[in-house]
Motif scaffolding. Structure first.
Motif, PDB file in Angstrom:
ATOM      1  N   ALA A 118       0.847  -1.113  -0.059  1.00 35.63           N
ATOM      2  CA  ALA A 118      -0.060  -0.218   0.178  1.00 35.63           C
ATOM      3  C   ALA A 118       0.843   1.159   0.032  1.00 35.63           C
ATOM      4  N   LEU A 119       0.405   2.133  -0.307  1.00 37.88           N
ATOM      5  CA  LEU A 119       1.138   3.631  -0.421  1.00 37.88           C
ATOM      6  C   LEU A 119       0.821   4.623   0.631  1.00 37.88           C
ATOM      7  N   ASP A 120       0.141   4.144   1.716  1.00 39.13           N
ATOM      8  CA  ASP A 120      -0.133   5.051   2.810  1.00 39.13           C
ATOM      9  C   ASP A 120       0.615   4.824   4.122  1.00 39.13           C
ATOM     10  N   ASN A 121       1.797   4.123   3.871  1.00 42.17           N
ATOM     11  CA  ASN A 121       2.718   4.321   5.215  1.00 42.17           C
ATOM     12  C   ASN A 121       3.688   5.400   5.010  1.00 42.17           C
ATOM     13  N   THR A 138      -2.498   0.283   7.435  1.00 41.75           N
ATOM     14  CA  THR A 138      -3.659  -0.283   8.069  1.00 41.75           C
ATOM     15  C   THR A 138      -3.410  -1.308   8.962  1.00 41.75           C
ATOM     16  N   ASP A 139      -3.568  -1.124  10.011  1.00 47.79           N
ATOM     17  CA  ASP A 139      -3.334  -2.118  11.239  1.00 47.79           C
ATOM     18  C   ASP A 139      -3.421  -3.496  11.016  1.00 47.79           C
ATOM     19  N   ILE A 156      -8.953   3.430  12.522  1.00 49.75           N
ATOM     20  CA  ILE A 156      -7.907   3.243  11.653  1.00 49.75           C
ATOM     21  C   ILE A 156      -8.131   4.105  10.315  1.00 49.75           C
ATOM     22  N   ASP A 157      -7.320   5.187  10.375  1.00 51.41           N
ATOM     23  CA  ASP A 157      -7.866   6.241   9.347  1.00 51.41           C
ATOM     24  C   ASP A 157      -7.228   5.873   8.004  1.00 51.41           C
ATOM     25  N   THR A 158      -7.616   4.874   7.494  1.00 52.71           N
ATOM     26  CA  THR A 158      -6.845   4.524   5.782  1.00 52.71           C
ATOM     27  C   THR A 158      -7.934   3.913   4.881  1.00 52.71           C
ATOM     28  N   GLN A 159      -7.745   4.088   3.728  1.00 52.70           N
ATOM     29  CA  GLN A 159      -8.900   3.781   2.613  1.00 52.70           C
ATOM     30  C   GLN A 159      -9.105   2.223   2.948  1.00 52.70           C
ATOM     31  N   THR A 160      -8.034   1.473   3.131  1.00 52.66           N
ATOM     32  CA  THR A 160      -8.373  -0.046   3.132  1.00 52.66           C
ATOM     33  C   THR A 160      -9.061  -0.420   4.284  1.00 52.66           C
ATOM     34  N   ALA A 161      -9.003   0.409   5.513  1.00 53.07           N
ATOM     35  CA  ALA A 161      -9.769  -0.021   6.748  1.00 53.07           C
ATOM     36  C   ALA A 161     -11.320   0.201   6.077  1.00 53.07           C
ATOM     37  N   ARG A 162     -11.464   1.599   5.527  1.00 56.87           N
ATOM     38  CA  ARG A 162     -13.068   1.556   5.223  1.00 56.87           C
ATOM     39  C   ARG A 162     -13.429   0.728   4.189  1.00 56.87           C
ATOM     40  N   VAL A 163     -12.727   0.421   3.301  1.00 57.06           N
ATOM     41  CA  VAL A 163     -13.095  -0.686   2.161  1.00 57.06           C
ATOM     42  C   VAL A 163     -13.501  -1.847   2.825  1.00 57.06           C
ATOM     43  N   GLY A 215     -13.726  10.987   1.467  1.00 57.86           N
ATOM     44  CA  GLY A 215     -12.726  12.075   2.165  1.00 57.86           C
ATOM     45  C   GLY A 215     -11.088  11.563   1.776  1.00 57.86           C
ATOM     46  N   LEU A 216     -10.912  10.523   2.132  1.00 58.19           N
ATOM     47  CA  LEU A 216      -9.485   9.613   1.942  1.00 58.19           C
ATOM     48  C   LEU A 216      -9.238   9.607   0.497  1.00 58.19           C
TER      49      LEU A 216
END
Length: 858
Positions: free
Chosen positions: A567-570, A581-582, A638-645, A667-668
């Motif tokens: 993922a690109l969010d780290n 994502t945790d 957990i404030d990531t796209q993957t967590a919501r998806v 929003g993300l």
């Protein structure tokens, strides 16, 4: 068994399947007969005409004998009186029959690939079959001819648990005097393979073979020729061979008569060896063959003076070429790569894989090819002569799997991406669903297989291929108390450490539940699901055990997990492949998801106690996830796209909380605005600018989650995006397969990194399932696509003028699509015989239709 006219394959579970076409719409009945002869004079089984027989998968109750050919015929009738029939055959292997042949090996240097030869008389012989296994890989010859076009047999499987034996019909090659020859190579069994550059002698330190030839005489009697110490051996001209290395072939050592009857001069007697690996078993693996060829490559003379051939398509396979007469001892070397850099040949991303082929000429013209290896490549550097492009042909190798799905749109870039995803599948389905075909890896990573399963089953006919993979997985799973290795087959060199001792990562191990359920959804074979159900139970048991050891919280919060890989969010560690994502959140979410799949499978199979147990467990997991990771108002910790998806796609939340997750996800997705947009006072463009940061877990579910929530606009915006990171960015950079990383190649044409960077990884091609199911709108509502929902979703912004697909499902061919008109859209749908479709159009119009072709305008 999802193969056409199979010879010598596993038949413990006998599955017959067919597709009928008719002028009628509904079936009135079907009848299956199995006979001992093609004229059906000696019928062994007759179902009678029955309405409950379905061509998606039928399992006749019949006792089968070993090494026997059976003929089967299906007759189907339609309600309008139309009728038709067709026949085929299958031939059993040795089944449980004991082997009389022995394992043999060469008496010389254990590193040297051997040739082996057995001799027998063909006088009075009516037909002949050979039952063979060779380790690492083998090619079978008889009387100087190669038997079958199969390559790299017996394939890559868990040799310590089982060994696949293949059957071959030798009858067309029979002569008065005969020689059967085996050419052996180290391959996955013995050659350098595995992590950290690979290991040698993983399963054994010498190449070996077993061959049992059954001769049916003209008087009806039978004679058996066994491999034993009377067989002959000599060194192969393939003096060095390995999967990562490639091959060195010295034509000066080649004897054109090696697989023919005649003199034994220069040959040595074989030695018998014990089998210390798994037991022999009739094969599951579909054959690996050459399926496409690419000739007339572009010849490039690079700034370094290199001769490089560009075949225009990245693939797995090799290059064959015709050589003119050369001075004896002349070496011609081919080196393989995926990409050019600064106009020159480049392959640093292959790590330690030499990926080369060297041919030493004996002075005679020759047609040249490798044997015991394969390569991932688009470009080939030629050294030793100035190549004539017309003499070189690239050959794409992969397992037998007919293409079943086709998508085409008004966007050429999107069409190219679809082809890239198909080629990623072809390149990585070489007996095992691998991660990549080019570098020092090429292993059966379970995470990639899990993520891509749905797309794979749309693109190609995969049940036989995946059934073999599941056999490996179930065998590897048993010693781990239900755990699932990171890679299947597991690489188990003695004294190894590191990743090899670990197993059972979330999203990787979940292939044990996701894949069997996908096979049931796509192909409708309940008995295949029953065969794989223990893997599903084992995996849920393993996760439950980890949970209990950690206090029974109904969460999975222990152990190592790849989680949202790449993922690109780290942002704290931008160079890390681990997403933000945790991992325990993802592990708990998959714990829930796989448990729900096990519950569904249990219901289908009539395992009601299991179903109730898994449904109860899933409910407890869902409640625990909600309590641990979400507030009462639905805010995710957990404030990531993957967590919501994951929350949306897996259904972790009460319906009333889904809007909050969607708002946060949007929003993300729209968080990063360009400098130009910020200068305009943060005015958002239309359609909205979106950017993904998801990895291996979030990406497959991102667009489906959006569309499930009614947001097709953003799903299309992500799909059609052409700047980094996106699927079409790769296409714009010249990709012909799918990359491992979103930025495998930088905009300047340079490889972004060399440590872990493949240009032929299929996992991110999983977006293609969204294209089938949402863009084109085809979803099964009954297993095997006996019934479907047609719910097309054109781009709300109108960026595509049309899209269409065809799918050769287990129940027949569907075709559907949509096209813009001057006043709206036209939707088309073709439903195959004896199937039904629920039609839901964007306007809300609904209709139920049967077999036929339909056109709807709105």
């Amino acid at each position: 068994n999802h193969l056409e006219n199979p010879l010598g394959f596993e038949t413990e579970l006998l599955t017959l399947s067919w597709v009928a076409e008719s002028s009628g719409r509904k079936k009135a009945g079907a009848r299956v007969e199995i006979a001992a002869d093609p004229a059906f004079e000696e019928v062994l089984y007759d179902s009678g005409m029955r309405l409950d027989i379905d061509g998606v998968a039928f399992h006749p109750e019949i006792s089968l004998s070993p090494r026997t050919r059976y003929y089967w015929r299906v007759t189907e009738t339609a309600a309008d009186g139309d009728a038709g029939s067709a026949s085929a055959w299958f031939e059993t292997g040795k089944r449980d029959e004991p082997w009389t042949a022995g394992w043999i090996a060469a008496p010389f240097d254990r590193e040297t690939p051997p040739l082996m030869k057995g001799l027998f008389s063909g006088k009075g012989v009516k037909s002949a079959r050979a039952y063979v296994c060779g380790l690492g890989s083998y090619e079978l010859y008889m009387n100087g001819e190669k038997v079958s076009d199969e390559l790299l047999a017996p394939g890559h499987h868990s040799y310590d648990f089982w060994l696949q034996a293949a059957a071959y019909d030798l009858t067309p090659y029979l002569q008065a005097e005969n020689a059967v020859g085996l050419m052996l190579f180290p391959a996955w069994y013995k050659g350098r393979f595995g992590f950290d550059g690979g290991y040698t002698d993983i399963y054994g330190d010498r190449m070996r073979a077993i061959c049992e030839i059954h001769l049916t005489m003209e008087d009806g009697s039978e004679r058996v020729v066994n491999s034993d110490e009377k067989w002959l051996c000599k060194p192969s001209p393939a003096v060095k061979s390995a999967i990562y290395y490639g091959e060195d072939y010295d034509a000066r050592a080649y004897d054109p008569d090696w697989a023919k009857p005649g003199s034994a001069e220069g040959w040595e007697n074989a030695v018998t060896v014990e089998n210390d690996l798994g037991a022999l078993h009739d094969r599951f693996s579909p054959p690996v063959r050459v399926h496409e060829t690419f000739g007339d490559p572009e010849l490039i003379r690079t700034p370094k003076g290199e001769y490089v051939l560009d075949f225009k398509q990245n693939m797995a396979g090799w290059v064959e070429f015709d050589l003119p007469e050369l001075a004896p001892g002349t070496e011609v070397r081919l080196s393989y790569s995926e990409v050019m850099q600064d106009g020159c040949f480049y392959r640093d991303n292959l790590r330690t894989a030499e990926a080369q082929y060297t041919y030493i000429s004996d002075g005679r013209p020759a047609h040249v090819r490798p044997h015991g290896t394969f390569y991932g490549f688009r470009f080939v550097r030629v050294e030793g002569l100035e190549p004539d492009p017309k003499d070189f042909t690239a050959c794409a190798l992969y397992s037998d799997m007919p293409e079943t799905g086709r998508i085409e749109t008004s966007d050429p870039l999107l069409n190219r991406f679809f082809q890239n995803a198909v080629w990623g599948q072809k390149s990585n389905f070489v007996d095992v669903p691998t991660d990549c075909p080019q570098r020092d890896e090429r292993m059966g990573w379970t995470g990639d297989a899990q993520i891509f399963a749905g797309t794979a089953c749309f693109n190609m006919y995969t049940p036989a291929f995946y059934a073999k993979f599941m056999e490996d997985l179930m065998r590897e799973q048993r010693p781990l108390d239900g755990g699932v290795p990171f890679v299947v087959p597991v690489i188990k060199p003695k004294g190894s450490a590191g990743m090899l001792g670990q197993h059972s990562s979330t999203a990787w191990g979940d292939v044990a539940c996701v894949l069997p359920w996908a096979l049931y959804r796509y192909y409708g074979d309940k008995e295949l699901l029953r065969r794989h159900y223990p893997a599903m139970k084992g995996w849920v048991h393993y996760m439950y055990t980890q949970d209990e050891k950690d206090g029974g919280k109904r969460l999975w919060q222990t152990g190592f997990h790849f989680a949202d890989w790449l993922a690109l969010d780290n942002y704290k560690e931008p160079q890390s492949p681990v997403g933000a994502t945790d991992s325990y959140y993802i592990a708990s979410a998959y714990y829930y998801y796989s448990t729900t799949l096990a519950a569904k499978a249990a219901r289908v199979l009539g395992e009601e106690a299991d179903a109730a147990k898994y449904e109860k467990l899933a409910g407890e997991i869902k409640a625990a996830i909600w309590k641990e990771y979400f507030t009462e108002t639905g805010r995710c910790a957990i404030d990531t796209q993957t967590a919501r998806v994951v929350a949306l796609y897996f259904g972790l939340l009460p319906p009333e909380m889904e809007k909050r997750q969607m708002d946060d996800l949007l929003g993300l997705l729209r968080q990063k605005l360009s400098f130009a947009e910020m200068k305009e006072g943060m005015k958002e463009p239309w359609p909205p600018r979106v950017s993904l940061t998801t990895g291996f877990v979030g990406t497959p579910y991102l667009c489906p989650a959006l569309s499930q929530q009614g947001d097709d606009l953003d799903a299309y915006s992500l799909l059609l995006k052409t700047d980094y990171p996106s699927w079409l960015y790769e296409v714009g950079m010249g990709a012909t397969t799918v990359w491992e990383r979103w930025n495998s190649v930088n905009p300047d044409g340079h490889i972004s990194s060399t440590g872990m960077n493949s240009l032929n990884h299929y996992a991110y091609g999983s977006i293609v399932e969204w294209m089938y199911r949402y863009m084109c709108g085809l979803n099964e509502t009954a297993p095997g696509f006996k019934a479907v929902r047609f719910q097309p979703r054109p781009d709300p912004e109108g960026r595509l003028d049309w899209a269409k697909m065809e799918y050769d499902s287990a129940a027949g061919k569907y075709a559907c699509g949509w096209e813009k008109t001057g006043s709206g859209y036209t939707y088309t749908l073709t439903v195959p015989f004896d199937c039904a479709a629920e039609v839901i159009l964007p306007s809300g119009r609904t209709e139920t239709v049967g077999a036929g072709t339909y056109r709807f305008a709105e």
